[in-house]
Write a protein that holds these residues in place. Sequence first.
Motif, short mmCIF file in Angstrom:
data_model
loop_
_atom_site.label_atom_id
_atom_site.label_comp_id
_atom_site.label_asym_id
_atom_site.label_seq_id
_atom_site.Cartn_x
_atom_site.Cartn_y
_atom_site.Cartn_z
N ILE A 161 1.20 -1.00 -0.34
CA ILE A 161 -0.08 -0.06 -0.01
C ILE A 161 0.73 0.98 -0.33
O ILE A 161 1.82 0.89 0.62
N VAL A 162 0.43 2.04 -0.75
CA VAL A 162 1.78 2.83 -1.49
C VAL A 162 0.76 4.43 -0.58
O VAL A 162 -0.52 4.24 -1.12
N THR A 163 0.82 5.62 0.34
CA THR A 163 -0.10 6.30 0.79
C THR A 163 0.43 7.95 -0.25
O THR A 163 -0.39 8.71 0.94
N ALA A 164 1.15 8.04 -0.61
CA ALA A 164 1.80 9.14 -1.37
C ALA A 164 1.59 8.50 -2.82
O ALA A 164 1.77 7.40 -3.47
N ALA A 165 1.47 9.89 -3.68
CA ALA A 165 1.13 10.20 -5.34
C ALA A 165 2.00 9.51 -5.79
O ALA A 165 3.08 10.38 -5.86
N PRO A 186 -1.99 5.06 -5.39
CA PRO A 186 -2.41 6.74 -5.91
C PRO A 186 -1.13 6.59 -7.37
O PRO A 186 -0.13 7.06 -6.92
N ILE A 187 -1.98 7.13 -8.64
CA ILE A 187 -1.06 7.58 -9.23
C ILE A 187 -1.49 8.34 -10.69
O ILE A 187 -2.75 8.69 -10.18
N CYS A 197 -5.40 2.93 -7.51
CA CYS A 197 -4.91 2.02 -8.44
C CYS A 197 -5.13 0.61 -7.78
O CYS A 197 -4.81 0.78 -6.73
N LEU A 198 -5.69 0.19 -8.23
CA LEU A 198 -5.46 -1.74 -7.59
C LEU A 198 -4.14 -2.24 -8.86
O LEU A 198 -5.38 -2.95 -10.27
N LEU A 199 -3.42 -2.85 -8.36
CA LEU A 199 -2.09 -3.48 -8.78
C LEU A 199 -2.43 -4.60 -8.64
O LEU A 199 -3.08 -5.28 -7.47
N THR A 200 -2.72 -5.32 -9.16
CA THR A 200 -2.73 -7.46 -9.12
C THR A 200 -1.71 -8.24 -9.83
O THR A 200 -1.51 -8.28 -10.70
N LYS A 201 -0.66 -9.26 -9.44
CA LYS A 201 0.36 -9.97 -9.98
C LYS A 201 -0.94 -11.30 -9.45
O LYS A 201 -0.89 -11.66 -8.90
N ASP A 202 -0.69 -11.67 -11.01
CA ASP A 202 -1.51 -13.17 -11.47
C ASP A 202 -0.10 -14.19 -10.66
O ASP A 202 1.34 -13.78 -10.52
N ALA A 203 -0.52 -15.62 -10.32
CA ALA A 203 0.43 -16.66 -10.24
C ALA A 203 1.68 -17.06 -11.43
O ALA A 203 2.69 -17.00 -10.52
#
Length: 223
Positions: A161-165, A186-187, A197-203
């Motif tokens: 979690i990044v709490t700065a943009a 936040p981007i 934004c939500l970034l997801t990394k798959d298997a």
Amino acid sequence: MTEKGKTAAARAAMTGEIAQEVCDTARFLGKDSLDPRVMAALDRVPREAFVPESRRDAAYFNIPLPIGHGQTISQPYIVAVMTDMLDLRANARVLEIGTGCGYQAAVLAEIAGHVYTVECVAELGADAARRLGALGYANISFRIGDGRAGWPEHAPYDAVIVTAAAESAPPALIEQLAPGGCMAIPIGRQGEGQELCLLTKDAAGRVARRGVLPVAFVPLVSG
Ligand code: SAH
């Protein structure tokens, strides 16, 4: 009413306001309520211990507040939404960039197994470590440094979690994310629109990104 009773009432009013704002923004969030574990965590963390003495009266208003060094404690609704996005398991290992006063770290630590948090302003990081230690949180580790490099020694993380943009997600943070993990960040450029934004990394290690909500964060600085 006792002081304790007043604080509990103020905190309940705050979570009520968050629940309402979640409903109002359901079209962005894709849901009209958050994980009950997130709401319960917000109900347990004493936000008054994280804001400057002079703003204690406003500790449970659903607004961001200044914490010194030109930084802010995020609006409780945003803390709730970002925590919810991470879908944390009880044993999750979480990396937070931007400790600030430590409020978001406390909320994460209520739900997850361990929180690793990095802050670039030494005084803020030291104050947060002292504050969270005094509140009894034993599952948070602190580091002073440039969070864009993450904290490789403890990687991989189930959630970041990044709490700065940032203008884009720092590559080191993507690298330190475990397969199956996700990142809330936040981007956007300062002065222009930012998007949570939500970034997801798959298997297989493939990364996908989805914009969730327009937001306004302080910048993720270099150095
Ligand atoms: N999570 C905080 C809110 C923090 S505001 C809370 O709950 O209060 C954003 C924080 O990110 C600020 O404290 C700022 O100093 C910090 N920050 C900005 N750029 C950073 C960087 N590159 N590395 C680490 N921390 C950074």
